[in-house]
Design a protein around this motif. Structure first.
Motif, PDB file in Angstrom:
ATOM      1  N   UNK A 384       0.814  -1.213   0.000  1.00 13.03           N
ATOM      2  CA  UNK A 384       0.000   0.000   0.000  1.00 13.03           C
ATOM      3  C   UNK A 384       0.849   1.266   0.000  1.00 13.03           C
ATOM      4  N   UNK A 385       2.174   1.081   0.023  1.00 10.07           N
ATOM      5  CA  UNK A 385       3.102   2.220   0.020  1.00 10.07           C
ATOM      6  C   UNK A 385       2.860   3.139   1.220  1.00 10.07           C
ATOM      7  N   UNK A 386       2.589   2.530   2.375  1.00 10.89           N
ATOM      8  CA  UNK A 386       2.284   3.298   3.582  1.00 10.89           C
ATOM      9  C   UNK A 386       3.497   3.360   4.509  1.00 10.89           C
ATOM     10  N   UNK A 387       4.289   4.399   4.352  1.00  9.92           N
ATOM     11  CA  UNK A 387       5.429   4.595   5.232  1.00  9.92           C
ATOM     12  C   UNK A 387       5.005   4.786   6.674  1.00  9.92           C
ATOM     13  N   UNK A 388       3.872   5.410   6.873  1.00 11.79           N
ATOM     14  CA  UNK A 388       3.366   5.635   8.234  1.00 11.79           C
ATOM     15  C   UNK A 388       3.099   4.310   8.942  1.00 11.79           C
ATOM     16  N   UNK A 389       2.461   3.383   8.237  1.00 12.26           N
ATOM     17  CA  UNK A 389       2.183   2.080   8.842  1.00 12.26           C
ATOM     18  C   UNK A 389       3.476   1.290   9.065  1.00 12.26           C
ATOM     19  N   UNK A 390       4.407   1.379   8.136  1.00 12.35           N
ATOM     20  CA  UNK A 390       5.672   0.661   8.298  1.00 12.35           C
ATOM     21  C   UNK A 390       6.427   1.166   9.524  1.00 12.35           C
ATOM     22  N   UNK A 391       6.312   2.453   9.788  1.00 14.71           N
ATOM     23  CA  UNK A 391       6.954   3.016  10.984  1.00 14.71           C
ATOM     24  C   UNK A 391       6.292   2.481  12.245  1.00 14.71           C
ATOM     25  N   UNK A 395       9.250  -1.990  11.267  1.00 19.93           N
ATOM     26  CA  UNK A 395       9.966  -2.863  10.342  1.00 19.93           C
ATOM     27  C   UNK A 395      11.478  -2.651  10.426  1.00 19.93           C
ATOM     28  N   UNK A 396      11.894  -1.467  10.885  1.00 22.76           N
ATOM     29  CA  UNK A 396      13.331  -1.203  10.996  1.00 22.76           C
ATOM     30  C   UNK A 396      13.994  -2.053  12.079  1.00 22.76           C
ATOM     31  N   UNK A 397      13.205  -2.723  12.921  1.00 25.17           N
ATOM     32  CA  UNK A 397      13.761  -3.638  13.920  1.00 25.17           C
ATOM     33  C   UNK A 397      14.126  -4.999  13.315  1.00 25.17           C
ATOM     34  N   UNK A 398      13.585  -5.291  12.140  1.00 24.27           N
ATOM     35  CA  UNK A 398      13.803  -6.609  11.527  1.00 24.27           C
ATOM     36  C   UNK A 398      15.290  -6.884  11.354  1.00 24.27           C
ATOM     37  N   UNK A 399      15.746  -8.039  11.832  1.00 29.45           N
ATOM     38  CA  UNK A 399      17.148  -8.421  11.697  1.00 29.45           C
ATOM     39  C   UNK A 399      17.398  -9.255  10.444  1.00 29.45           C
ATOM     40  N   UNK A 400      16.343  -9.446   9.640  1.00 26.99           N
ATOM     41  CA  UNK A 400      16.438 -10.174   8.368  1.00 26.99           C
ATOM     42  C   UNK A 400      16.956 -11.597   8.562  1.00 26.99           C
ATOM     43  N   UNK A 401      16.515 -12.228   9.649  1.00 25.68           N
ATOM     44  CA  UNK A 401      16.978 -13.583   9.970  1.00 25.68           C
ATOM     45  C   UNK A 401      16.351 -14.640   9.083  1.00 25.68           C
ATOM     46  N   UNK A 420      12.790  -4.702   1.500  1.00 28.71           N
ATOM     47  CA  UNK A 420      12.294  -3.629   0.648  1.00 28.71           C
ATOM     48  C   UNK A 420      11.487  -2.614   1.458  1.00 28.71           C
ATOM     49  N   UNK A 421      10.751  -3.107   2.424  1.00 33.55           N
ATOM     50  CA  UNK A 421       9.944  -2.228   3.267  1.00 33.55           C
ATOM     51  C   UNK A 421      10.829  -1.303   4.105  1.00 33.55           C
ATOM     52  N   UNK A 422      11.985  -1.791   4.532  1.00 28.93           N
ATOM     53  CA  UNK A 422      12.911  -0.956   5.308  1.00 28.93           C
ATOM     54  C   UNK A 422      13.448   0.194   4.453  1.00 28.93           C
ATOM     55  N   UNK A 428      10.491   7.344   3.532  1.00 27.90           N
ATOM     56  CA  UNK A 428       9.375   8.049   4.176  1.00 27.90           C
ATOM     57  C   UNK A 428       9.887   8.969   5.288  1.00 27.90           C
ATOM     58  N   UNK A 429      10.775   8.446   6.114  1.00 38.18           N
ATOM     59  CA  UNK A 429      11.316   9.242   7.226  1.00 38.18           C
ATOM     60  C   UNK A 429      12.123  10.429   6.699  1.00 38.18           C
TER      61      UNK A 429
END
Length: 441
Positions: A384-391, A395-401, A420-422, A428-429
């Motif tokens: 949905x291209x929602x940077x607000x929801x991603x924040x 998602x920036x906590x994801x360690x990509x494990x 990609x979401x990160x 967005x930020x």
């Protein structure tokens, strides 16, 4: 308390394989960027004679690392190469003379206090050898030592296949404890915890035996649940502290250091030989003779795999590191890096991803995420291209494990979507910050 994560096949085929030293390759290709931070600056010229351990590129900034020749010979060229992440980086190609002659200035460093200890670690070229590649002297160069309550030694090695850390504990366990004594002496830390998964019995026994002779060392045997070696996971499971979002282990009084990094530092303090070689697990369904190999940094993967007997089937995918978080390499000409702990080569069957089907909303990805993120909602917000929801979804906590992708019955590429979401979140930020600055004017 329930431990979040996944059970992965161990495939520790080489745990009992004592490392073997490969023949010196004809050439090595040494990138100037094998660490987090700014690339090192080349300080040698084409045609120049170099020896093992001689500095050939110097740290170019605070977050950077010296780089040393891994073979003796002559500098064939200063070239440019494409790294596995697609970036163009400089590299130094050295043609070996086969003698492996040590640089005459190599000698054990003079260490008598905290500052000289950190300086020695910096001069060694040490970076995180578990895969992260962060310059170690920065991690140990704590401004306020009173903040350090404990050092957690990461010996989990939770990825399938990889056993190079296991061999460090078995073959160089004494150096692990010499490293502990050095940190104890110069950083005044009293508590050390070695976190190790319970599938490494020989290594556990070796660490326990050595710990009996060293005050302040605990051996924490942990369940074999991936990603046990993730920094946030390991800190919680050893000292029961939660690293805050955007924070570091030091924020909760902890330093985390890889077990092989620690052993290397101790060996450097004793011998003065900088980081010029690595023990690397070479395994995977396409490898003929899986083994642990000691190789000069800069060795091309094709030479390394040849030392493992070559291929028993056509290689379809080659990885730096393990199958969960490893990075695919575009060519067998890619070199061994400072932080390369494994080269995994997969045949077509192992490398072919399963067919993806629609999400069935089972919640397995959420239930197994070690950080309790919701990959389903992240994927929705990304589409949905929602940077607000991603924040909001952190998602920036994801360690990509990769736990989410591994456990998903629909075989959805969730970890790739998270990556990609990160990127989308950062955009967005950045845009939000720019808007605020405009409003301020």
């Amino acid at each position: 308390m329930k431990l979040h994560g996944i059970k992965v096949p161990h495939k520790k085929n080489t745990a009992g394989c004592e490392p073997v030293r490969m023949d010196v390759p004809e050439t090595v290709t040494i990138p100037v960027s094998m660490h987090i931070g700014k690339p090192a600056k080349v300080i040698v010229k084409r045609g120049e004679t170099v020896k093992v351990g001689q500095r050939i590129a110097e740290a170019d900034g605070f977050v950077s690392s010296d780089i040393h020749a891994s073979v003796s010979g002559s500098v064939q060229k200063i070239d440019e190469m494409t790294a596995s992440n697609g970036a163009k980086i400089s590299c130094i190609v050295i043609k070996s003379d086969g003698n492996q002659e040590l640089f005459e200035e190599i000698k054990p460093p003079q260490v008598n206090d905290f500052d000289s200890f950190v300086a020695a670690v910096r001069a060694s070229g040490a970076v995180g050898l578990g895969g992260a590649g962060f310059p170690t002297f920065i991690k140990l160069g704590v401004k306020d030592l009173s903040k350090v309550e404990a050092v957690v030694i990461n010996a989990a090695e939770c990825e399938p296949y990889i056993t190079s850390d296991t061999r460090t504990m078995i073959d160089k366990g004494e150096y692990v404890f010499k490293g502990i004594e050095a940190i104890k002496k110069y950083m005044k830390v009293k508590r050390f915890i070695i976190g190790i998964e319970n599938n490494k019995r020989e290594a556990i026994e070796k660490m326990k035996t050595l710990a009996e002779k060293t005050e302040g060392v605990e051996i924490k045997v942990l369940p074999s649940i991936y990603p046990q070696g993730g920094e946030k996971v390991l800190v919680y499971n050893t000292v029961k502290k939660i690293i805050p979002k955007g924070g570091l282990p030091l924020d909760v009084g902890v330093i985390v250091i890889n077990v092989t990094t620690l052993a290397f530092i101790a060996e450097y303090l004793e011998k003065g030989i900088p980081l010029v070689e690595k023990c690397i697990t070479v395994d995977g369904s396409a490898i003929k003779e899986p083994k642990n190999i000691i190789a000069p940094i800069g060795t091309q993967i094709k030479d390394l795999t040849e030392a493992a007997g070559g291929f028993k089937s056509d290689p379809a995918k080659v990885l730096y590191g393990g199958p969960m978080m490893g990075i695919a390499v575009p060519s067998l000409d890619e070199p061994v890096l400072k932080n390369t702990n494994a080269i995994i080569v997969m045949d077509e069957k192992e490398a072919t991803p399963p067919k993806t089907t629609p999400c069935i909303a089972c919640g397995a990805c959420l239930n197994h995420c070690p950080l309790r993120l919701d990959p389903r909602e992240i994927a929705r917000a990304y589409l949905l291209d929602s940077g607000e929801d991603l924040e909001k979804l952190c998602v920036d906590l994801c360690m990509e494990c990769g736990c989410c992708s591994f456990i998903c019955p629909a075989n959805r590429p969730l970890v790739q979507t998270n990556k990609l979401a990160k990127v989308k979140l950062r955009q967005y930020i950045s845009a939000k910050k720019a808007d605020k600055e405009k409003e301020g004017k």
